[in-house]
Every structure is written in C-alpha cells, then in structure tokens.
Write a protein that holds these residues in place. Structure first.
Motif, PDB file in Angstrom:
ATOM      1  N   ASP A  82      39.233  32.959  36.831  1.00 60.18           N
ATOM      2  CA  ASP A  82      38.609  34.472  36.047  1.00 60.18           C
ATOM      3  C   ASP A  82      37.871  34.876  37.377  1.00 60.18           C
ATOM      4  O   ASP A  82      36.579  34.178  37.162  1.00 60.18           O
ATOM      5  CB  ASP A  82      38.108  34.018  34.750  1.00 60.18           C
ATOM      6  CG  ASP A  82      37.956  35.468  34.167  1.00 60.18           C
ATOM      7  OD1 ASP A  82      36.901  36.449  35.189  1.00 60.18           O
ATOM      8  OD2 ASP A  82      37.876  35.115  32.900  1.00 60.18           O
ATOM      9  N   ILE A  83      37.937  35.741  37.841  1.00 59.04           N
ATOM     10  CA  ILE A  83      36.798  35.798  39.030  1.00 59.04           C
ATOM     11  C   ILE A  83      35.200  36.523  38.452  1.00 59.04           C
ATOM     12  O   ILE A  83      34.474  35.568  39.134  1.00 59.04           O
ATOM     13  CB  ILE A  83      37.498  37.075  39.506  1.00 59.04           C
ATOM     14  CG1 ILE A  83      38.688  36.487  40.941  1.00 59.04           C
ATOM     15  CG2 ILE A  83      36.724  37.617  41.037  1.00 59.04           C
ATOM     16  CD1 ILE A  83      39.524  37.823  41.042  1.00 59.04           C
ATOM     17  N   SER A 106      37.603  44.218  41.668  1.00 56.82           N
ATOM     18  CA  SER A 106      38.378  43.106  41.969  1.00 56.82           C
ATOM     19  C   SER A 106      39.963  44.693  42.082  1.00 56.82           C
ATOM     20  O   SER A 106      40.135  45.840  42.085  1.00 56.82           O
ATOM     21  CB  SER A 106      39.566  42.344  40.377  1.00 56.82           C
ATOM     22  OG  SER A 106      40.303  42.432  40.986  1.00 56.82           O
ATOM     23  N   GLN A 108      43.718  46.215  42.469  1.00 59.04           N
ATOM     24  CA  GLN A 108      44.263  45.384  41.222  1.00 59.04           C
ATOM     25  C   GLN A 108      45.335  46.458  41.881  1.00 59.04           C
ATOM     26  O   GLN A 108      45.863  47.859  41.724  1.00 59.04           O
ATOM     27  CB  GLN A 108      43.887  45.960  39.642  1.00 59.04           C
ATOM     28  CG  GLN A 108      43.049  45.191  39.634  1.00 59.04           C
ATOM     29  CD  GLN A 108      42.558  44.933  38.042  1.00 59.04           C
ATOM     30  OE1 GLN A 108      43.131  45.539  37.356  1.00 59.04           O
ATOM     31  NE2 GLN A 108      40.923  43.959  37.542  1.00 59.04           N
ATOM     32  N   ASN A 209      40.617  34.726  48.328  1.00 57.14           N
ATOM     33  CA  ASN A 209      40.646  33.479  47.293  1.00 57.14           C
ATOM     34  C   ASN A 209      41.387  32.378  48.375  1.00 57.14           C
ATOM     35  O   ASN A 209      41.224  32.216  49.275  1.00 57.14           O
ATOM     36  CB  ASN A 209      42.100  33.920  46.697  1.00 57.14           C
ATOM     37  CG  ASN A 209      43.363  34.074  47.181  1.00 57.14           C
ATOM     38  OD1 ASN A 209      43.736  34.698  48.909  1.00 57.14           O
ATOM     39  ND2 ASN A 209      44.910  34.609  46.794  1.00 57.14           N
ATOM     40  N   ILE A 215      40.210  39.790  47.777  1.00 57.01           N
ATOM     41  CA  ILE A 215      40.810  39.917  46.296  1.00 57.01           C
ATOM     42  C   ILE A 215      39.873  41.112  45.076  1.00 57.01           C
ATOM     43  O   ILE A 215      40.463  41.353  43.982  1.00 57.01           O
ATOM     44  CB  ILE A 215      41.711  38.795  45.477  1.00 57.01           C
ATOM     45  CG1 ILE A 215      40.695  37.731  45.823  1.00 57.01           C
ATOM     46  CG2 ILE A 215      43.204  37.972  46.039  1.00 57.01           C
ATOM     47  CD1 ILE A 215      40.488  36.589  45.130  1.00 57.01           C
ATOM     48  N   ALA A 216      38.457  40.878  46.222  1.00 59.15           N
ATOM     49  CA  ALA A 216      37.563  41.314  45.267  1.00 59.15           C
ATOM     50  C   ALA A 216      36.628  41.467  46.687  1.00 59.15           C
ATOM     51  O   ALA A 216      36.979  41.466  47.849  1.00 59.15           O
ATOM     52  CB  ALA A 216      37.186  40.121  44.043  1.00 59.15           C
TER      53      ALA A 216
END
Length: 259
Positions: A82-83, A106, A108, A209, A215-216
């Motif tokens: 869970d980021i 994030s 997505q 990641n 990813i964020a």
C-alpha cells in the motif's frame, strides 16, 4: 529477542541475501567461503531451499541461483504494498519539517491521481484534493512521473492528453514540455511554477517500485512567495529524500535519488 532467533533460518536468509551482493550464480564452495560456514551445513540448507523452489541448480555447472518461488514472492509483495501506508510517515515528517502541504499521487493507468494530502499549519486553499486527477503537463507530480516513464509511453501520453492552459505560465507546446522533462531527469525533481494555479509553486520527485518503474510522486506545495531562495533548497532536499526513502521501502534498488 536474539535468543529466540532460529540459527538455521538465519543461515538460510544469509544464503539467499548473498545473491543480492555477489553473483547471480554461486557454488556451494563460494557460499561456504563467503559466509564462513562448513560445506556440509551449506549443502543441507541449499538442498532444502531447492526442494521448496527458493533456489535452483544449473545442470551445466552445478551452481545455484535464485528460484521461481522468490520471484513469485517478490511480485506478490510488490503488488500488495500500500503506497499510501508506506509513504504516510514520511509525509507527516515532511509536513512537520517544512510546515507546508505535501501531496502523494499515484500513476493509475494513464492518470495521475492524488491519494494523500497533508496540509501544513498555514492555511492554503489549492487545486488538489484526494481522488482528483493531476494533469501530467502542468503539475510537478505529473511532470516528475512523465519524465521517468519509458520514452514511447511518455510520447503516447503527450499525444493523447489535452494540453490545457490553466494559467499564463502553463506549458502547452509538446517540444517545450519534452525539453523540460529532460531537465527533470537531470536534476531529479520537477517544478510547477504557477502552472496549475497562480501564486502556487510545487516541488515534486518521483517514486519507484521494486522493478524500477516510476509509480508515484511526492510534492510540496506552497505560495510562491514562501518558497524563496532561503527555503527552496530545504524543500528540494526534503522532497528528494522522502521520495528516495519511500522508493527504498517499496523495494527499489536503483540509483540513489537524493544524489
């Protein structure tokens, strides 16, 4: 605490972790010498790990390498981290340090979504809220992600999104944006200088990641007048450090982001 540790499990972990710092394949002799363990001890542990799929033997040279079970576990951990939960303590620490609003977004699919927002003690009403989409081209968080995507993927996104102008400072020319993305990669952070909202300045850095994919992003947002030459270096350093620490917690092993 130490008296409850199981020595055989400790040694098995030492063997598996040895592959992270040495070679992709190791012989029993090499493992024995690196860990100062007897060959018989190493052999017994390795055969157990091989039986469970954590190691596999190369039939050509009889050396061992990480097995498919480790790959499966790594993917499972990566997918289920869970980021927001991982990043939350770093965000709170940053807000306490800078006394400014900190965002976490994030990636997505093809959208950048605000998933965390902690405000500083100073009142400031700004564009963002949790669940809102962040434009790629006009926000620090969006640009810091876009800069680290695969070039083909970044070009595809730039050609498919509407490059909307939010203020007179918003960049809407694709070539200008690409040039700025190059600068972001060189310095390790992105700047939104009144591009999404007049009077607002943001500093953002990418989060990666365990596979090395962006990813964020995490950012600090504040009135431009507060991010002066005295405070700006502290904000940049804090954001890059937090992004690096979150990435490491997510399993990132690449180049250190705060260099």
């Amino acid at each position: 605490m130490s008296e409850r540790l199981i020595q055989s499990v400790e040694r098995a972990a030492d063997i598996l972790e040895l592959f992270l710092v040495t070679k992709p394949e190791l012989s029993i002799k090499e493992i024995s010498e690196n860990l100062n363990l007897s060959k018989s001890t190493v052999h017994g542990i390795i055969k157990t790990l091989e039986h469970r799929g954590y190691l596999q033997q190369n039939p050509e040279d009889s050396k061992y390498r990480p097995g498919i079970k480790l790959f499966e576990l790594g993917n499972f951990v990566g997918k289920h981290l869970d980021i927001g939960k991982v990043a939350r303590p770093f965000i709170r620490e940053l807000v306490d340090e800078l006394n400014e609003t900190v965002h976490l977004v994030s990636l997505q699919r093809d959208e950048v979504i605000y998933i965390e927002k902690v405000e500083g003690h100073s009142t400031l009403t700004i564009y963002s809220h949790i669940g809102k989409r962040a434009p790629f081209h006009s926000t620090g968080v969006g640009k810091s992600i876009l800069a680290y995507l695969n070039e083909n993927e970044a070009n595809r996104i730039l050609s498919s999104i509407k490059l909307e102008s939010f203020t007179k400072h918003t960049m809407t020319n694709v070539e200008d944006i690409k040039e700025q993305l190059h600068s972001i990669r060189e310095q390790g952070y992105a700047v939104d200088d009144e591009e999404i909202e007049l009077g607002l300045k943001c500093i953002a850095a990418p989060i990666f990641n365990h596979q090395g994919n962006v990813i964020a992003s995490i950012s600090c947002a504040a009135p431009k007048m507060r991010l002066d030459e005295n405070k700006l270096p502290k904000v940049i350093a804090g954001i890059k450090k937090a992004a690096a620490e979150i990435s490491i917690c997510l399993g990132y092993k690449g180049k250190h982001l705060i260099e």
